[in-house]
Design a protein around this motif. Sequence first.
Motif, PDB file in Angstrom:
ATOM      1  N   SER A  75      41.834  -6.364  84.043  1.00 21.97           N
ATOM      2  CA  SER A  75      41.666  -5.019  85.313  1.00 21.97           C
ATOM      3  C   SER A  75      42.643  -5.088  86.320  1.00 21.97           C
ATOM      4  O   SER A  75      42.836  -5.858  86.880  1.00 21.97           O
ATOM      5  CB  SER A  75      40.233  -5.308  85.789  1.00 21.97           C
ATOM      6  N   ALA A  76      43.338  -3.814  86.253  1.00 18.62           N
ATOM      7  CA  ALA A  76      44.409  -3.512  87.315  1.00 18.62           C
ATOM      8  C   ALA A  76      43.578  -3.076  88.781  1.00 18.62           C
ATOM      9  O   ALA A  76      43.663  -1.914  88.881  1.00 18.62           O
ATOM     10  CB  ALA A  76      45.212  -2.475  86.812  1.00 18.62           C
ATOM     11  N   GLN A  85      50.794  -3.694  85.063  1.00 19.58           N
ATOM     12  CA  GLN A  85      50.587  -2.934  83.690  1.00 19.58           C
ATOM     13  C   GLN A  85      51.448  -1.909  83.637  1.00 19.58           C
ATOM     14  O   GLN A  85      51.764  -1.818  82.403  1.00 19.58           O
ATOM     15  CB  GLN A  85      49.089  -2.602  84.352  1.00 19.58           C
ATOM     16  N   GLN A  86      51.828  -1.259  84.701  1.00 22.01           N
ATOM     17  CA  GLN A  86      53.113  -0.335  84.283  1.00 22.01           C
ATOM     18  C   GLN A  86      54.289  -0.876  83.913  1.00 22.01           C
ATOM     19  O   GLN A  86      54.833  -0.336  82.741  1.00 22.01           O
ATOM     20  CB  GLN A  86      53.210   0.528  85.780  1.00 22.01           C
ATOM     21  N   LEU A  87      54.588  -1.862  84.179  1.00 24.78           N
ATOM     22  CA  LEU A  87      55.740  -2.528  83.528  1.00 24.78           C
ATOM     23  C   LEU A  87      55.629  -3.103  82.239  1.00 24.78           C
ATOM     24  O   LEU A  87      56.466  -4.140  81.715  1.00 24.78           O
ATOM     25  CB  LEU A  87      56.506  -3.804  84.493  1.00 24.78           C
ATOM     26  N   ARG A  88      54.296  -3.046  81.676  1.00 21.28           N
ATOM     27  CA  ARG A  88      53.961  -3.743  80.436  1.00 21.28           C
ATOM     28  C   ARG A  88      54.119  -5.477  80.704  1.00 21.28           C
ATOM     29  O   ARG A  88      54.322  -6.001  79.471  1.00 21.28           O
ATOM     30  CB  ARG A  88      54.723  -2.925  79.310  1.00 21.28           C
ATOM     31  N   LEU A  89      53.891  -5.779  81.913  1.00 21.66           N
ATOM     32  CA  LEU A  89      53.995  -7.282  81.970  1.00 21.66           C
ATOM     33  C   LEU A  89      52.316  -7.984  82.202  1.00 21.66           C
ATOM     34  O   LEU A  89      52.176  -9.110  82.018  1.00 21.66           O
ATOM     35  CB  LEU A  89      54.534  -7.795  83.305  1.00 21.66           C
TER      36      LEU A  89
END
Length: 186
Positions: A75-76, A85-89
Amino acid sequence: VADTLGVTKYEPPESTNAKFAGQQTSKKQSNPHFHKYTNIENFKWYPHLFTPGETVFITEKIHGTNFRAGWVPFSASTWWKRLKQQLRLAPKYEFVYGSHNVQFQDTRSKGFYGESIGKNVYAEAVEKYDLRNKLAFGEVIYAEIYGDGIQKNYLYGCKPGERRMVVIDWQHNGKYLNHSNTITLC
């Protein structure tokens, strides 16, 4: 009587620093997928709940402290988690654990609820039963921790310093498993 006497339930102040093991996660950082265990209704309100011949499982109530742990969808909930999450990390799932009302971060250092993991009974159960590795993504267990230092005079055969856990229920992707599947997984 409580109203007349002005008695209220004490709610400890919420911690805002969730960097440490055993540190309560703030409401903002709590994972909304980590649900509290269902409050079971009293049978007397449902006299026709069971049908004649239906199999019913009855378990013993252990006096301890309520516990839950599992892998739930990430959960962000903070700007840092949203950035990851945006950087797919960000991971797809995150491991969380705690009591009925409290959620703890999955870190392994000192914190509010104990000098170390060994003094936080929830973190201790996670480590003792290797729950991070034994539970699959999407699985959450609901249990009771009992033994020394949990509830006075309710040791259930535990030695001084010993604590154990019993699983009450098992959830997979938001659905409770039946009794047989829970027993098999245990």
